[in-house]
Design an enzyme around this catalytic site. Structure first.
Site, PDB file in Angstrom:
ATOM      1  N   LYS A 183      43.853 -33.733  37.766  1.00  0.00           N
ATOM      2  CA  LYS A 183      43.160 -34.920  37.291  1.00  0.00           C
ATOM      3  C   LYS A 183      44.204 -35.974  36.964  1.00  0.00           C
ATOM      4  O   LYS A 183      45.070 -35.769  36.103  1.00  0.00           O
ATOM      5  CB  LYS A 183      42.345 -34.567  36.047  1.00  0.00           C
ATOM      6  CG  LYS A 183      41.634 -35.749  35.430  1.00  0.00           C
ATOM      7  CD  LYS A 183      40.723 -35.288  34.312  1.00  0.00           C
ATOM      8  CE  LYS A 183      39.935 -36.442  33.739  1.00  0.00           C
ATOM      9  NZ  LYS A 183      39.019 -35.992  32.689  1.00  0.00           N
ATOM     10  N   LYS A 229      40.611 -35.141  41.305  1.00  0.00           N
ATOM     11  CA  LYS A 229      39.938 -36.307  40.755  1.00  0.00           C
ATOM     12  C   LYS A 229      40.923 -37.414  40.437  1.00  0.00           C
ATOM     13  O   LYS A 229      41.954 -37.107  39.834  1.00  0.00           O
ATOM     14  CB  LYS A 229      39.214 -35.844  39.486  1.00  0.00           C
ATOM     15  CG  LYS A 229      38.565 -36.900  38.680  1.00  0.00           C
ATOM     16  CD  LYS A 229      38.004 -36.291  37.435  1.00  0.00           C
ATOM     17  CE  LYS A 229      37.497 -37.432  36.579  1.00  0.00           C
ATOM     18  NZ  LYS A 229      37.231 -37.044  35.255  1.00  0.00           N
TER      19      LYS A 229
HETATM   20  C1  PBG Z   1      36.302 -36.694  30.466  1.00  0.00           C
HETATM   21  C2  PBG Z   1      35.952 -37.126  31.840  1.00  0.00           C
HETATM   22  C3  PBG Z   1      36.245 -38.346  32.475  1.00  0.00           C
HETATM   23  C4  PBG Z   1      35.599 -38.306  33.707  1.00  0.00           C
HETATM   24  C5  PBG Z   1      34.963 -37.067  33.818  1.00  0.00           C
HETATM   25  N1  PBG Z   1      35.195 -36.343  32.648  1.00  0.00           N
HETATM   26  C6  PBG Z   1      36.956 -39.549  31.990  1.00  0.00           C
HETATM   27  C7  PBG Z   1      38.320 -39.482  31.469  1.00  0.00           C
HETATM   28  O1  PBG Z   1      39.057 -38.508  31.624  1.00  0.00           O
HETATM   29  O2  PBG Z   1      38.692 -40.466  30.831  1.00  0.00           O
HETATM   30  C8  PBG Z   1      35.588 -39.432  34.696  1.00  0.00           C
HETATM   31  C9  PBG Z   1      34.476 -39.410  35.685  1.00  0.00           C
HETATM   32  C10 PBG Z   1      34.216 -40.685  36.373  1.00  0.00           C
HETATM   33  O3  PBG Z   1      34.950 -41.686  36.237  1.00  0.00           O
HETATM   34  O4  PBG Z   1      33.232 -40.707  37.113  1.00  0.00           O
HETATM   35  N2  PBG Z   1      37.455 -36.030  30.246  1.00  0.00           N
END
Ligand code: PBG
Length: 329
Positions: free
Chosen positions: A202, A256
């Site tokens: 991520k 992601k």
């Molecule tokens: C939370 C999380 C996030 C997303 C999914 N779970 C945001 C972040 O890490 O700030 C982002 C998903 C999206 O932008 O569609 N940890």
């Protein structure tokens, strides 16, 4: 790769000439089985509140949730992902609402399991950011997110969500060592069949803006998430993250955001034989919607983009388009 023959004997356009032939020789086909639908939920009654930054996306109160889930089942979507919007009065620096067995997400899991049994999978994030007053995924100690103390809370949150009926726990916090600790705790507590879908790779990304708006943490986040999420300049580091998560017991992994990281998906597919889920995140969704709305591109861009995830090696895709395009497949 061996190429035999040459032009004019060899004409690659021959296979493309007819529609049936293009179908016959197609290599990657998107199906409804590849789609995971994210759903935003909110406390209250009779609510369907538009997320301003995400066209066609709403936050649903639980009395409205069943019909959304029913539609997903009817469309053949295999799994939904639940994301709670949390008001400021339920947030604090410790994210304690994450450990309330009757919090919004847990009530949603119980309700869906009761009504729909195992006709659809339920995925829930494991992370504190929907519940913290500072918007970070973990506990802040002297301005930084403290790894090991955070993991202790993530274990509790995992057990609570598993008890509520969540099928797939998705740690999205990027703390070190949390997959193994969560796996151990699940196994010890009679949840050996609860799956772990690790957000293994991520990136600290600017594509998450609309999501943070949707869950109510946009204006809360202090600083950025660069001390725990990955640096977008890095590629080899993704191999290390995934190696560790597989060793710790992850059943599947997430990459992601999606589209800007197809190279990472392909690299991981070549190196590991574990299901890879691409997350087409909120910023990607909104950019595509905006371009379609402005008539810069045709709607076909959606299927083209989602198919690129399959081509790069993803097994499935978390996408806000899931319910919108399922019928076109
Ligand atoms: C939370 C999380 C996030 C997303 C999914 N779970 C945001 C972040 O890490 O700030 C982002 C998903 C999206 O932008 O569609 N940890």
């Amino acid at each position: 790769m061996i190429i035999t023959g040459k032009y004019p004997q060899l004409r690659l356009r021959r296979n493309r000439k007819r529609e049936w032939s293009r179908r016959l020789t197609s290599e990657n086909n998107l199906s409804v089985n590849d789609l995971i639908l994210p759903i935003f939920i909110i406390d209250g009654k009779n609510k369907k509140i538009p997320v301003k930054t995400m066209p066609g996306i709403y936050r649903y109160s639980l009395d409205k949730l069943n019909s959304v889930v029913e539609r997903a089942i009817d469309l053949g979507i295999p799994m939904i992902a639940l994301f709670p919007y949390t008001k400021n009065n339920l947030r604090n620096s410790l994210g304690s609402e994450s450990l309330n067995p009757n919090n919004l997400v847990c009530r949603a899991c119980k309700q869906i399991k009761k009504k729909f049994k195992n006709n659809i999978g339920i995925m829930c994030d494991v992370a504190l950011d929907p519940y913290t007053s500072h918007g970070h995924d973990g506990l802040l100690v002297r301005g930084d997110v403290e790894n090991d103390e955070t993991v202790k809370l993530l274990i509790e949150q995992s057990l609570i969500q598993a008890s509520a009926g969540c099928d797939v726990l998705a740690p999205s916090d990027m703390m070190d060592g949390r997959v193994g600790k969560i796996r151990n705790a699940l196994d010890k507590n009679n949840f050996k069949n609860v799956q772990i879908l690790s957000y293994a790779v991520k990136y600290a990304s600017s594509y998450y803006g609309p999501f943070r708006d949707a869950v109510g943490s946009k204006n809360l986040l202090r600083g950025d998430k660069k001390t725990y999420q990955m640096d977008f300049k890095n590629s080899d580091e993704s191999l290390r993250e995934v190696t560790l998560d597989i060793k710790e017991g992850a059943d599947m992994i997430i990459v992601k955001p999606g589209l800007p990281y197809l190279d990472i998906i392909q690299k991981l597919k070549n190196n590991f034989k574990i299901p890879i889920i691409a997350y087409q995140v909120s910023g990607e969704y909104t950019m595509i919607c905006d371009s379609i709305k402005k008539k810069i591109v045709k709607k076909d861009i959606i299927i083209e983009t989602l198919t690129s995830f399959k081509r790069s090696g993803a097994n499935a895709i978390i996408t806000y388009f899931a319910d919108k395009i399922a019928k076109n497949l």
